[in-house]
Design a protein around this motif. Structure first.
Motif, mmCIF file in Angstrom:
data_model
loop_
_atom_site.group_PDB
_atom_site.id
_atom_site.type_symbol
_atom_site.label_atom_id
_atom_site.label_comp_id
_atom_site.label_asym_id
_atom_site.label_seq_id
_atom_site.Cartn_x
_atom_site.Cartn_y
_atom_site.Cartn_z
ATOM 1 N N ASP A 1 3.972 32.902 5.696
ATOM 2 C CA ASP A 1 4.897 32.334 4.806
ATOM 3 C C ASP A 1 4.836 30.948 4.397
ATOM 4 N N GLU A 2 4.852 30.566 3.013
ATOM 5 C CA GLU A 2 4.601 29.168 2.494
ATOM 6 C C GLU A 2 5.625 28.295 3.081
ATOM 7 N N ARG A 3 7.023 28.848 3.183
ATOM 8 C CA ARG A 3 8.260 27.829 3.874
ATOM 9 C C ARG A 3 7.808 27.624 5.213
ATOM 10 N N THR A 4 7.328 28.546 6.128
ATOM 11 C CA THR A 4 7.171 28.423 7.436
ATOM 12 C C THR A 4 6.145 27.250 7.592
ATOM 13 N N VAL A 5 4.855 27.398 6.964
ATOM 14 C CA VAL A 5 4.046 26.209 7.190
ATOM 15 C C VAL A 5 4.195 25.201 6.474
ATOM 16 N N SER A 6 5.108 25.091 5.509
ATOM 17 C CA SER A 6 5.764 23.672 5.281
ATOM 18 C C SER A 6 6.598 23.134 6.040
ATOM 19 N N LYS A 7 7.430 23.808 6.716
ATOM 20 C CA LYS A 7 8.100 23.418 7.995
ATOM 21 C C LYS A 7 7.382 23.048 9.245
ATOM 22 N N TRP A 8 6.110 23.554 9.360
ATOM 23 C CA TRP A 8 5.529 22.966 10.502
ATOM 24 C C TRP A 8 4.651 21.626 10.109
ATOM 25 N N GLN B 1 -9.187 16.669 6.046
ATOM 26 C CA GLN B 1 -10.267 17.544 5.622
ATOM 27 C C GLN B 1 -10.305 18.005 4.191
ATOM 28 N N LYS B 2 -9.454 17.421 3.305
ATOM 29 C CA LYS B 2 -9.154 17.515 1.851
ATOM 30 C C LYS B 2 -8.612 18.950 1.626
ATOM 31 N N ARG B 3 -7.771 19.300 2.505
ATOM 32 C CA ARG B 3 -7.384 20.731 2.193
ATOM 33 C C ARG B 3 -5.776 20.636 2.146
ATOM 34 N N THR B 4 -5.223 21.669 1.715
ATOM 35 C CA THR B 4 -3.427 21.428 1.332
ATOM 36 C C THR B 4 -2.890 22.550 2.406
ATOM 37 N N SER B 5 -1.616 22.498 2.354
ATOM 38 C CA SER B 5 -0.827 23.554 2.893
ATOM 39 C C SER B 5 -0.775 24.860 2.565
ATOM 40 N N ARG B 6 -1.200 24.848 0.964
ATOM 41 C CA ARG B 6 -1.102 26.248 0.209
ATOM 42 C C ARG B 6 -2.447 26.947 0.853
#
Length: 68
Positions: A29-36, A15-20
């Motif tokens: 939280d950015e760390r949580t989403v990164s871990k997912w 979808q041309k989207r980022t985790s941010r």
């Protein structure tokens, strides 16, 4: 756990989207989403539905069908 159970990162790329972007949409939280996204931690069911909603995608698209 070394199995990739979800496809969140793949769907984000498709979808041309980022985790941010996902962090901002979910207010998490950015760390949580990164871990997912890296499959280090799996989100709870409610979070999976929230992710599916902001991505406008069925929950099934966010999961892999690989069991092994």
């Amino acid at each position: 756990m070394d199995k990739d159970l979800n496809r969140k990162k793949v769907v984000l790329v498709e979808q041309k989207r980022t985790s941010r972007w996902l962090v901002n949409e979910l207010g998490r939280d950015e760390r949580t989403v990164s871990k997912w996204c890296t499959n280090k931690v799996q989100p709870i069911l409610e979070a999976m539905f929230a992710i599916a909603k902001v991505l406008n995608a069925p929950v099934q698209d966010l999961l892999t069908n690989e069991l092994n």
